[in-house]
Scaffold this active site. Structure first.
Site, short mmCIF file in Angstrom:
data_model
loop_
_atom_site.label_atom_id
_atom_site.label_comp_id
_atom_site.label_asym_id
_atom_site.label_seq_id
_atom_site.Cartn_x
_atom_site.Cartn_y
_atom_site.Cartn_z
N ASP A 281 38.14 8.37 22.28
CA ASP A 281 37.62 7.02 22.11
C ASP A 281 38.71 6.10 21.58
O ASP A 281 39.03 6.12 20.39
CB ASP A 281 36.44 7.04 21.13
N ASP B 218 40.33 0.09 27.73
CA ASP B 218 39.46 1.11 27.16
C ASP B 218 39.25 2.24 28.16
O ASP B 218 38.46 2.12 29.08
CB ASP B 218 38.11 0.51 26.76
#
Length: 441
Positions: free
Chosen positions: A96, A317
């Site tokens: 993440d 991301d």
């Protein structure tokens, strides 16, 4: 001299987790696994969009990003394994880049799943079972570092041991809370041309005592989350502050059906890598996107559409499955692609989940245009048709391809997810505050 890893690629200095793998041109690295197949092989497009929506609630905790989609939450995207404690114990954690802290479930965890639908064995960390573990107190400087990014809390009540804790509450209703532990993380180190095995470093990570919401679902369960953000409690930052690793990490994400990839705590050096500066004072990996080109022609999009603000800007991301384009740029981009498509080789079909789709028997690289995302500093990210199209099904022998990026309705946010980042070496150089990339075959 950097350590050679393959023709044309070098690692300046890298930490790797114990693994033997040859993917993405790396001789050894942290192995990434993808938890679900590509679209057209089991998941509907709206399921992928829903998975992204939940993730965006996590990485954009201010709550200004919302995607009106249908479907249900599915499994996570990329996960890997780390070894913690003495003796070493293996934990599977989700990668993440939108958060900072590494945390795993602990033996006293309430709500932590005990099984997973991903075919992995889940474990709980027991601090008393590791001879090198110690609790982190509120007076510890490492706890103080976490105050700056709100990654640490020190309760004034019911905290007799003055224990440094954390609470991460996500807007989808899921959350985790626990306390910090200091213990060994086991690593391999590449220095020069040598691989030094069985090395370790002391790091602070979260020990989850409570999990709620989607974090408890067994179909997508992992042992925890491995944050690769820029703040003080990030493992990258911790290892760099100890002089153990560079202040950088690199990854490549396999775009084939097998999925997976590698992640290295270090910087990949290659003459073809282009860099663009990170936007300063942002909680995530923000870049200055300046324009978009289709087949070399710059689209007529006002540059203010991409400006970084409280509800706008471009974020990298790798945990996002698809790619999301600011509302003011979406229609010109779709129109530009459609205008450049060889109309004699494809035909439009009704939209699927709101996406522009085409049917063709031809090789998509021969009939669809290339797209370039142009960033500050002259860096351009080249996207081939296979980088932005998703094959959803086939009709009478003709493949149905849909444009994979989504419109962020009412928002100025552009998110570069897995769809755009796959089949590229991506370098996060935190020392020089820049991100670089190059395509690989």
């Amino acid at each position: 001299m950097p350590a050679p890893i393959a023709a044309g690629f070098w690692i300046s200095l890298a930490l790797i987790f114990p693994a033997a793998v040859v993917v993405c041109s790396f001789s050894a690295a942290l192995t990434l696994e993808r938890a679900f197949p590509r679209t057209g092989h089991g998941l509907a497009l709206n399921q992928l969009k829903e998975r992204d929506r939940v993730r965006h609630r996590r990485i954009l905790q201010s709550g200004y990003l919302s995607f009106p989609v249908n479907g249900t939450y599915d499994v996570g995207l990329y996960f890997t394994s780390v070894q913690l404690g003495t003796p070493p114990q293996e934990f599977y954690v989700q990668i993440d880049s939108g958060s900072d802290v590494l945390w795993v479930g602990c033996n006293s965890c309430s709500g932590c799943p005990t099984s997973s639908g991903l075919g992995i064995s889940l474990n709980l960390f027991n601090p008393s079972g590791s001879s090198t573990a110690s609790l982190v107190s509120c007076s510890d400087p490492r706890c103080t570092v976490g105050f700056q990014s709100e990654d640490s809390v020190c309760p004034t009540q019911n905290n007799p041991n003055n224990q440094c804790s954390y609470t991460f509450q996500y807007l989808d209703g899921s959350g985790t809370s626990g306390y910090y532990v200091s213990d060994l993380m086991h690593l391999d180190t590449v220095v020069g041309s040598s691989l030094v095995s069985n090395s370790s470093a002391t790091v602070v990570f979260g020990c989850s005592t409570s999990e709620t919401g989607d974090l408890t679902k067994t179909d997508s369960a992992v042992d925890g989350i491995f944050g690769f953000g820029q703040q003080g409690l990030s493992i990258v930052t911790q290892l760099h502050s100890q002089g153990v690793a560079p202040n950088a990490f690199s990854h490549c994400l396999i775009g084939s059906d097998s999925g997976g990839g590698t992640l290295v705590l270090g910087e990949i050096v290659d003459p073809n890598i282009v860099y663009t500066p990170l936007v300063q004072s942002q909680p995530h990996y923000n870049l200055n996107l300046e324009s978009i080109s289709v087949s070399g022609q710059t689209l007529s999009i006002d540059s203010s559409v991409f400006a970084t603000s409280s509800n706008g800007g471009t974020i990298v991301d790798s945990g996002t499955t698809l790619a999301y384009i600011a509302e003011g740029a979406y229609a010109p981009l779709v129109s530009g692609i459609t205008s450049a498509v060889s109309q004699s080789s494809v035909r439009s079909v009704p939209s699927i989940d709101g996406n522009k789709c085409y049917q063709t028997t031809s090789n998509i690289s021969e009939v669809f245009p290339t797209v370039n995302l142009n960033f500050a500093g002259g860096a351009s990210m080249l996207l081939y048709p296979e980088d932005y199209l998703l094959q959803l099904n086939s009709v009478a022998g003709a493949a149905v391809w849909c444009i994979g990026f989504q419109q962020t309705e009412g928002q100025g946010i552009t998110i570069l997810g897995d769809l755009f980042l796959q089949n590229k070496i991506i370098v996060y150089d935190l020392t020089d505050q820049r991100i670089g990339w190059t395509n690989y075959d």
